[in-house]
Design a protein around this motif. Structure first.
Motif, short mmCIF file in Angstrom:
data_model
loop_
_atom_site.label_atom_id
_atom_site.label_comp_id
_atom_site.label_asym_id
_atom_site.label_seq_id
_atom_site.Cartn_x
_atom_site.Cartn_y
_atom_site.Cartn_z
N GLU A 69 -3.97 -8.31 -3.83
CA GLU A 69 -2.69 -7.63 -3.71
C GLU A 69 -2.90 -6.31 -2.97
O GLU A 69 -3.76 -5.51 -3.35
N VAL A 70 -2.14 -6.10 -1.90
CA VAL A 70 -2.22 -4.85 -1.16
C VAL A 70 -0.88 -4.13 -1.30
O VAL A 70 0.18 -4.76 -1.29
N CYS A 71 -0.93 -2.82 -1.47
CA CYS A 71 0.27 -2.03 -1.73
C CYS A 71 0.35 -0.84 -0.77
O CYS A 71 -0.67 -0.31 -0.34
N GLU A 72 1.58 -0.42 -0.48
CA GLU A 72 1.77 0.64 0.50
C GLU A 72 1.54 2.04 -0.08
O GLU A 72 1.41 3.00 0.67
N HIS A 73 1.51 2.18 -1.41
CA HIS A 73 1.25 3.48 -2.01
C HIS A 73 0.04 3.40 -2.94
O HIS A 73 -0.36 2.32 -3.37
#
Length: 296
Positions: A69-73
């Motif tokens: 899972e990659v997140c922007e924050h």
């Protein structure tokens, strides 16, 4: 000669460690498109890429093992998307916007919630098309979105695990559609902005987890080699715009029957028929399909 308890413990520990390493996930981020530029390989949860000097710098990546899972924050906040094992030469909306990364580990069985015979499920719903806007993640059935403060809000979705039914009314009534694992940048007419309930269901033709069941009769892929985003179809589709997949298919799999793929909506323009098989590249029809129907 008997081995000492210390040696036995040491050998056992080494075996366990090597097994754990072999099964650990691995993700490599690159600072430029096409796996170019500076790179960083991750094998553990990283809640803040600022500390590694790679914050908002990733433009492509390779998931060598596991699901990430990659997140922007930082802290896994903001918009997040799960990537399966594979190569991603461009990150599109996540280009230079990744700030935290973690591997999604398989859940172990536990009490509480509906697990549908041991199967796991996960779906993320987004308030805007293209997997944008406010998001709500579900791991179990929700029969009334008013209770989770997301009624009539979803316009796109990503199914990470399981097969899900989305319905326009509470209690799984109204207009309902089935969504297999994949990215759906537009939920289409009838559901776009009108989802009020969601639940895990058995895939058509299947009867539970495992078993090698297929998700549908036709699968479309946005990139050659069966990569990129995926759309599963079980019935005639007059306009792929309704699913956010118009002029996007560049590979396909026909599991059953013969299907006609046409350049224009309502089965207009040039049409080509494909029978059962795997079509890694679509050649002249690549990125030109607008409607699909079964002909036999």
């Amino acid at each position: 000669m008997l081995k000492s308890p210390f040696k036995i413990a040491l050998l056992l520990g080494a075996t366990i460690f090597s097994h754990a390493v072999a099964n650990a996930g691995e993700l490599t981020l690159f600072s430029r498109d096409g796996f170019d530029g500076r790179e960083m390989t991750l094998r553990a949860t990283t809640p803040n890429l600022v500390e590694s000097g790679f914050n908002d710098r990733a433009s492509s990546m390779i998931v060598r093992s596991g699901r990430w899972e990659v997140c922007e924050h930082v802290g896994f906040e903001g918009r997040c998307v799960v990537f399966e094992q594979g190569e991603y030469p461009t990150l599109e909306r996540f280009n230079d916007r990744i700030s935290s990364v973690r591997e999604i580990m398989p859940e172990r069985g536990h009490g509480g919630g509906r697990h549908h015979g041991g199967r796991r499920g996960m779906i993320s719903l987004f308030a805007e098309r293209g997997l944008e806007g406010d998001a709500k993640r579900l791991r179990r059935d929700a029969d009334d979105f008013a209770e989770i403060d997301f009624n009539d809000s979803a316009r796109s979705a990503q199914v990470m695990e399981g097969t899900w039914q989305l319905c326009s009314d509470a209690g799984y009534r109204g207009t309902c559609r089935i969504f297999a694992p994949g990215r759906y940048e537009d939920l289409g007419r009838g559901l776009r902005g009108h989802v009020s309930s969601a639940r895990m269901v058995d895939a058509e033709g299947g009867g539970g987890a495992g078993g090698g069941q297929r998700d549908g009769d036709v699968e479309l892929f946005s990139s050659s080699g069966f990569s990129g985003e995926r759309l599963v179809l079980r019935e005639d589709t007059r306009d792929l715009t309704d699913f956010g997949f118009n002029d996007r298919a560049d590979a396909l799999i026909v599991h059953q029957g013969e299907w006609e793929f046409c350049k224009h909506a309502d089965f207009g323009g040039r049409c080509v028929t494909f029978g059962p098989g795997r079509y890694e590249r679509l050649g002249p029809m690549g990125n030109l399909i607008s409607s699909v129907r079964r002909v036999r």
